[in-house]
Design an enzyme around this catalytic site. Structure first.
Site, short mmCIF file in Angstrom:
data_model
loop_
_atom_site.label_atom_id
_atom_site.label_comp_id
_atom_site.label_asym_id
_atom_site.label_seq_id
_atom_site.Cartn_x
_atom_site.Cartn_y
_atom_site.Cartn_z
N LYS A 24 4.28 -12.03 3.07
CA LYS A 24 3.17 -12.64 2.34
C LYS A 24 3.54 -14.05 1.84
CE LYS A 24 1.27 -8.15 0.84
NZ LYS A 24 0.81 -7.36 -0.35
N TYR B 224 -8.36 -6.77 4.38
CA TYR B 224 -8.29 -5.96 3.16
C TYR B 224 -9.65 -5.35 2.79
CZ TYR B 224 -3.46 -7.21 2.04
OH TYR B 224 -2.08 -7.34 2.03
N ARG C 219 10.83 -4.76 -1.95
CA ARG C 219 10.02 -5.20 -3.10
C ARG C 219 10.86 -5.24 -4.37
NH1 ARG C 219 4.49 -2.02 -1.34
NH2 ARG C 219 3.40 -3.80 -0.37
N ASN D 197 3.84 -9.13 -4.09
CA ASN D 197 4.87 -8.13 -3.78
C ASN D 197 5.52 -8.33 -2.40
OD1 ASN D 197 2.77 -7.24 -2.24
ND2 ASN D 197 2.56 -5.25 -3.24
N HIS E 108 3.58 -6.71 3.23
CA HIS E 108 2.63 -5.63 3.53
C HIS E 108 3.26 -4.66 4.52
CE1 HIS E 108 -1.07 -3.59 4.77
NE2 HIS E 108 -0.59 -3.68 6.01
N GLU F 24 -4.45 -2.64 12.35
CA GLU F 24 -3.87 -3.83 11.71
C GLU F 24 -3.11 -4.69 12.73
OE1 GLU F 24 -3.35 -1.91 7.24
OE2 GLU F 24 -1.58 -2.53 8.35
P1 IDP Z 1 0.34 -1.46 -0.59
O1 IDP Z 1 0.47 -2.91 -0.17
O2 IDP Z 1 1.59 -0.95 -1.23
O3 IDP Z 1 -0.17 -0.58 0.52
P2 IDP Z 1 -2.36 -1.32 -1.69
O4 IDP Z 1 -2.79 -0.36 -2.74
O5 IDP Z 1 -2.82 -1.06 -0.28
O6 IDP Z 1 -0.77 -1.44 -1.76
O7 IDP Z 1 -2.86 -2.76 -2.14
C1 IDP Z 1 -2.86 -3.85 -1.24
C2 IDP Z 1 -2.29 -5.06 -1.94
O8 IDP Z 1 -3.16 -5.43 -3.02
C3 IDP Z 1 -0.92 -4.85 -2.63
O9 IDP Z 1 0.15 -4.96 -1.74
C4 IDP Z 1 -0.94 -5.95 -3.66
O10 IDP Z 1 -0.64 -7.24 -3.11
C5 IDP Z 1 -2.39 -5.94 -4.11
N1 IDP Z 1 -2.60 -5.04 -5.26
C6 IDP Z 1 -2.55 -3.69 -5.28
N2 IDP Z 1 -2.83 -3.19 -6.51
C7 IDP Z 1 -3.05 -4.27 -7.29
C8 IDP Z 1 -3.37 -4.42 -8.68
O11 IDP Z 1 -3.52 -3.46 -9.44
N3 IDP Z 1 -3.51 -5.71 -9.14
C9 IDP Z 1 -3.37 -6.81 -8.33
N4 IDP Z 1 -3.06 -6.71 -7.02
C10 IDP Z 1 -2.90 -5.46 -6.51
MG MG Z 2 -1.96 -0.65 1.57
#
Ligand code: IDP
Ligand code: MG
Length: 138
Positions: free
Chosen positions: A10, A50, A103, A113, A116, A127
């Protein structure tokens, strides 16, 4: 049986100049890189990628973050690639990620973070197709 997963390094990963380190972790964990490119996501492309999160309160910020600088999508292959890569990257929120995960080592926050990783083999297929033509994968 070999399986594929999609990683995206990212914008914060590239801002911190740790993309080389993260790619080394991926290789050291036994993933074969089948496709990789450096690119800037458009807003439309990030929104589509997304789309499953479009009702979440952070969707707008997530799209803004993912388009804030270049990213590196990577198509990877190994046995059990999807689950093993999720293990390698750790929890969404780096504060909850296990020691030694990508991470935990490099990420600042639940949003920024670093990386992805696909969450199921079926999503991985879609994807990977978002970024790569099958014929361009080695
Ligand atoms: P993942 O990347 O671990 O699969 P997901 O729940 O699919 O997590 O969320 C996609 C992305 O959205 C996360 O990697 C992060 O960058 C962002 N994200 C997830 N939850 C939050 C939040 O509560 N606040 C802000 N950004 C979030
Ligand atoms: Mg995800």
């Amino acid at each position: 049986m070999k399986e594929r997963s999609l990683a995206i390094l990212k914008p914060d990963c590239l801002e911190k100049k740790v993309q080389g380190k993260v790619i080394q972790h991926i290789l050291d964990a036994g993933f074969e890189i089948k496709g990789m490119k450096l690119m800037q996501l458009t807003e439309d492309s990030a929104k589509k990628f997304y789309e499953v999160h479009k009702e979440r309160p952070f969707y707008g910020e997530l799209v803004a973050y993912m388009t804030s600088g270049p990213v590196i999508p990577i198509c990877m292959e190994k046995e059990n690639a999807v689950a093993d890569f999720r293990k390698l990257i750790g929890a969404t929120n780096p504060a909850n990620a296990d020691e030694g995960t990508i991470r935990k080592m490099y990420a600042d926050s639940i949003e920024r973070n670093i990386v992805h990783g696909s969450d199921s083999p079926e999503n991985a297929k879609n994807e990977i197709a978002h970024f790569f033509n099958e014929k361009d994968l080695v």
